[in-house]
Design a protein around this motif. Structure first.
Motif, PDB file in Angstrom:
ATOM      1  N   PHE A 317       0.864  -1.182   0.000  1.00 18.38           N
ATOM      2  CA  PHE A 317       0.000   0.000   0.000  1.00 18.38           C
ATOM      3  C   PHE A 317       0.898   1.228   0.000  1.00 18.38           C
ATOM      4  N   GLU A 318       0.904   1.971  -1.094  1.00 16.48           N
ATOM      5  CA  GLU A 318       1.741   3.154  -1.227  1.00 16.48           C
ATOM      6  C   GLU A 318       0.912   4.362  -0.796  1.00 16.48           C
ATOM      7  N   CYS A 319       1.206   4.896   0.384  1.00  9.82           N
ATOM      8  CA  CYS A 319       0.372   5.933   0.995  1.00  9.82           C
ATOM      9  C   CYS A 319       1.022   7.311   0.999  1.00  9.82           C
ATOM     10  N   THR A 320       2.024   7.541   0.159  1.00 10.15           N
ATOM     11  CA  THR A 320       2.704   8.842   0.156  1.00 10.15           C
ATOM     12  C   THR A 320       2.504   9.621  -1.136  1.00 10.15           C
ATOM     13  N   GLY A 321       2.287   8.932  -2.245  1.00 10.13           N
ATOM     14  CA  GLY A 321       2.155   9.616  -3.523  1.00 10.13           C
ATOM     15  C   GLY A 321       3.466  10.055  -4.132  1.00 10.13           C
ATOM     16  N   LYS A 322       4.596   9.551  -3.605  1.00  7.22           N
ATOM     17  CA  LYS A 322       5.911   9.964  -4.073  1.00  7.22           C
ATOM     18  C   LYS A 322       6.493   8.948  -5.054  1.00  7.22           C
ATOM     19  N   GLU A 323       7.209   9.465  -6.057  1.00  3.40           N
ATOM     20  CA  GLU A 323       7.753   8.621  -7.112  1.00  3.40           C
ATOM     21  C   GLU A 323       8.680   7.540  -6.572  1.00  3.40           C
ATOM     22  N   VAL A 324       9.630   7.910  -5.711  1.00  4.02           N
ATOM     23  CA  VAL A 324      10.574   6.925  -5.195  1.00  4.02           C
ATOM     24  C   VAL A 324       9.863   5.864  -4.370  1.00  4.02           C
ATOM     25  N   CYS A 325       8.753   6.225  -3.749  1.00  3.77           N
ATOM     26  CA  CYS A 325       8.004   5.240  -2.979  1.00  3.77           C
ATOM     27  C   CYS A 325       7.249   4.280  -3.892  1.00  3.77           C
TER      28      CYS A 325
END
Length: 436
Positions: A317-325
């Motif tokens: 679950f990617e909850c940051t919206g950041k590319e590296v994440c």
């Protein structure tokens, strides 16, 4: 008996004129230009309730509007009241409303779809093109948020609360709904493994819902030690990973590699991430190394990513919206697994799509939520009764509220604090609420 010609005529039924009263409202006029104003409010219209707002939680998207008068690609073009995580009591009932009484305690679902289009009829009303969402600049005129003493709101989108659910917990049903929707989209099977990137409110609740669904291990990662410690100590996740800070410089970062929100936030000022400061291939190498470290934490004997094509979690679950994440998510997910895009941040990203393509990793987006509030209320009721799901009890939502501000006149201080991860005394800042 039919009336005779001499009978008095029946009185004509004339529409009753709506009565207006005045209320206080916190209104944003520009970046950090928050003003306490008087507004008029009419009696509730057909199908509406008038709600006295008791608690409003501050979301990452609210902070973005407060600091920039914009959220992502949405720029406010007129004064806007913020706030959409809210609960209150019914103080007036409009015509043609049944099932509610004065004094009822309610949680507000603040997105109002058209209810008529094909998407709405299929039950996915969160995707309605004519959706009006409180505190969002997407619709013009803007749909004003809940940082007002009272609002009129459609009764269909007011959810009655049991007496043992606090107003604070009821307000957090909104970010909990995001988490429920994310896990519903992921459909993890019992015994699955999960990784959550970002330990803000939504990340924490997503981790909790993953555990509720039966995931055996849930690892949560963030740049903030305090948030990771909180996640583990309160039982939101089974494992925690603190991302090394050397490549991150921000005094106001609220999550891994950027800001975290319940659906629409932008990077906070001063943020630097590997994706923005390093060559692309170096950034990919960093993400791959980061993924391996996170996986090794929950499975100490797991070989490195380069040695075994089959390692990785079942769902990230990617909850940051950041590319590296997103890069890290793809590398951390096993072949045939899923990456759920929860956080909204960088609108255009460069991704190593072959990692997903060749390993059949499903990338699923979520936008807000649909059909989740009843589930959230049932979960809170079960929590109060000590009932468990998959051997797991949802952590207290009340405990997530770390700071409370009394009255709309103190909204500015609440927004300033909500953009930080610790207060002046070094205490963790997680959820900031404004109470009536």
């Amino acid at each position: 008996m039919a009336p005779s010609a001499t009978d008095e005529p029946a009185p004509m039924q004339l529409p009753v004129a709506s009565k207006a009263s005045t209320i206080n409202a916190s209104v944003l006029h520009g970046p950090r230009d928050l003003r306490l104003e008087r507004r008029s409010i009419e009696d509730p219209s057909i199908g509406e309730l008038q709600i006295a707002i008791k608690t409003t939680g501050i979301c990452g998207s609210d902070v973005s509007y407060y600091k920039k008068f914009a959220n992502g690609d949405l720029c406010a073009c007129m004064p806007l009241s913020l706030g959409h995580e809210s609960s209150g009591t019914v103080v007036a009932i409009g015509p043609q409303v049944s099932g509610f009484s004065i004094g009822d305690r309610v949680a507000l679902e603040v997105g109002i779809p058209c209810g008529q289009c094909g998407i709405c009829r299929k039950g996915r009303y969160n995707l309605c093109k004519r959706m009006k969402f409180r505190s969002s600049a997407k619709s013009v005129p803007h749909f004003q948020g809940t940082l007002q003493e009272r609002i009129n709101h459609p009764a269909n989108w007011c959810h009655k609360l049991p007496d043992d659910i606090s107003f604070d917990a009821a307000a957090l049903l909104e970010p909990l709904s995001v988490a429920i929707h994310a896990v519903n989209r992921a459909t993890p099977t019992p015994g699955s493994t999960a990784l959550v990137l970002g330990a803000g409110t939504v990340g924490l609740l997503t981790a909790a819902m993953a555990r509720q669904s039966g995931c055996s291990t849930v690892t949560i990662a963030d740049v903030d030690q305090g948030r990771v410690d909180y996640a583990i100590s309160k039982g939101f996740a089974t494992h925690g990973y603190v991302v090394p800070r050397p490549l991150h410089s921000s005094s106001s970062s609220s999550s891994l590699c950027g800001s975290l929100s319940s659906g629409a936030s932008t990077p906070l000022d001063g943020m630097m991430t590997p994706a923005s400061t390093l060559p692309f291939q170096t950034s990919l190498d960093f993400a791959k190394s980061l993924a391996a470290d996170m996986l090794a934490l929950s499975s100490p004997d797991m070989p490195s990513l380069s040695d075994d094509e089959d390692d990785g979690v079942d769902v990230t679950f990617e909850c940051t919206g950041k590319e590296v994440c997103m890069h890290t998510s793809l590398y951390a997910t096993r072949p045939g697994g899923k990456v759920i895009m929860v956080g909204m941040g960088t609108p255009i990203q460069t991704l190593p799509l072959s990692v997903a393509h060749l390993r059949e990793i499903d990338i699923l987006g979520i936008f807000r939520y649909a059909n989740t509030y009843a589930t959230g209320i049932r979960l809170l009721c079960a929590q109060r009764k000590g009932m468990t799901g998959a051997g797991f009890t949802l952590p207290s939502l009340d405990d997530m509220v770390t700071h409370r501000f009394k009255g709309l006149e103190n909204a500015k201080g609440a927004f300033e604090l909500a953009s930080r991860t610790s207060d002046d005394n070094g205490n963790l800042v997680l959820k900031v609420v404004i109470e009536a």
